[in-house]
Design a protein around this motif. Structure first.
Motif: not given
Length: 292
Positions: A115-121, A181-184, A250-253
């Motif tokens: 999953x796209x992930x972001x990180x900041x301080x 969301x599509x992982x249900x 998880x399964x995604x598109x």
């Protein structure tokens, strides 16, 4: 093979099963509480004692290290390594997996889907940080949480900002991810041993919950990981340097995405769901690497 299992509690299901599997295969095994191991460190003279007696002569050590004792227990495991003892999960690999940010960076560098992930301080960057992720829902995770603890779902931009600001106020380390969301509410736990998935189970979150962890009330059922899922699971474990791992997908598109790579995966849920001798597969893998 003379085997040590690092575990705080020898009566836990996973530890007991590893002991049973080792003994039925003719190996000598002992459970050692890592917090009772103490070390002598000197040039050319690494040594260890346990409850007043020397620790020596072991061929292999299997770490069952909880997050609360990661720092000390990985130091003990590293001492074993410096004494020439084999481990399927080296200390540095465990540390890589425990740090979700580091693990995600390493997986992404290998082209493994996640999953796209972001990180900041800095609080001044919060709005732009969340814009890099896209609109909610967002999943916010503590960097070193386990079993679904420290994971929350926010469904509005204001909720995401408030959660981020609250965690920063607590000086917590955390990640923000897209919600798939599509992982249900379902994921796939693949138990990797060496270069194969020895068992897999589907976990479904209960109604009203987005976390599928069994400790959160998720329901487990046996599953068959397809070729792509197996390749992603094995590749993820290999990318972090783990010989034994629980890889959650998880399964995604856009195909299977890695949620987490667990360096100390529990055996109870997957053995009971799949009726597979996972403990035996771990012991045979360790013994095979000793004899090579």
């Amino acid at each position: 093979m003379k085997l040590a299992i690092l575990s705080r509690n020898g009566s836990l299901y996973s530890t007991r099963r590893l002991v049973e599997a080792a003994r039925v295969r003719g190996h000598t095994v002992r459970v050692l509480d890592p917090l009772r191991c103490y070390l002598r460190i000197a040039p050319g003279g690494f040594a260890m004692r346990y409850k007043g007696k020397p620790v020596a002569g072991y061929d292999a050590v299997i770490p069952r290290i909880g997050t609360s004792v990661t720092r000390y227990a990985t130091a003990v495991l590293r001492q074993f390594e410096l004494m020439g003892v084999y481990s399927p999960n080296p200390s540095d690999a465990i540390l890589r997996a425990r740090d979700k940010l580091r693990a995600h960076q390493l997986l992404a560098a290998q082209g493994i889907g996640l999953p796209t992930t972001v990180f900041g301080d800095n609080p001044d960057d919060t709005d732009d940080l969340l814009s890099l992720l896209g609109p909610p829902p967002h999943v916010i995770k503590l960097n070193e949480g386990t079993q679904g603890a420290g994971v929350m779902l926010t469904e509005k931009p204001a909720a995401s900002r408030a959660a981020v600001e609250a965690l920063r106020g607590l000086y917590a380390n955390f990640l923000v991810q897209e919600f798939v969301a599509e992982a249900g509410g379902a994921d796939l736990r693949c138990f990797v041993v060496g270069d194969r998935v020895v068992a897999a189970m589907r976990r479904q979150a209960p109604d009203g919950e987005f976390r599928s962890n069994l400790h959160r009330g998720g329901q487990a059922s046996p599953a068959q990981a397809d070729a792509q899922e197996q390749a992603v699971a094995v590749g993820s474990a290999r990318a972090l340097g783990l010989g034994v791992a629980g890889v959650d997908l998880v399964q995604s598109s856009r195909g299977p995405l890695v949620l987490e790579v667990n360096s100390t995966p529990g055996l109870e849920g997957i053995e009971l769901a799949c009726r597979v001798d996972v403990a035996g597969a771990v012991i045979e893998y360790v013994a095979g690497n000793i004899s090579c």
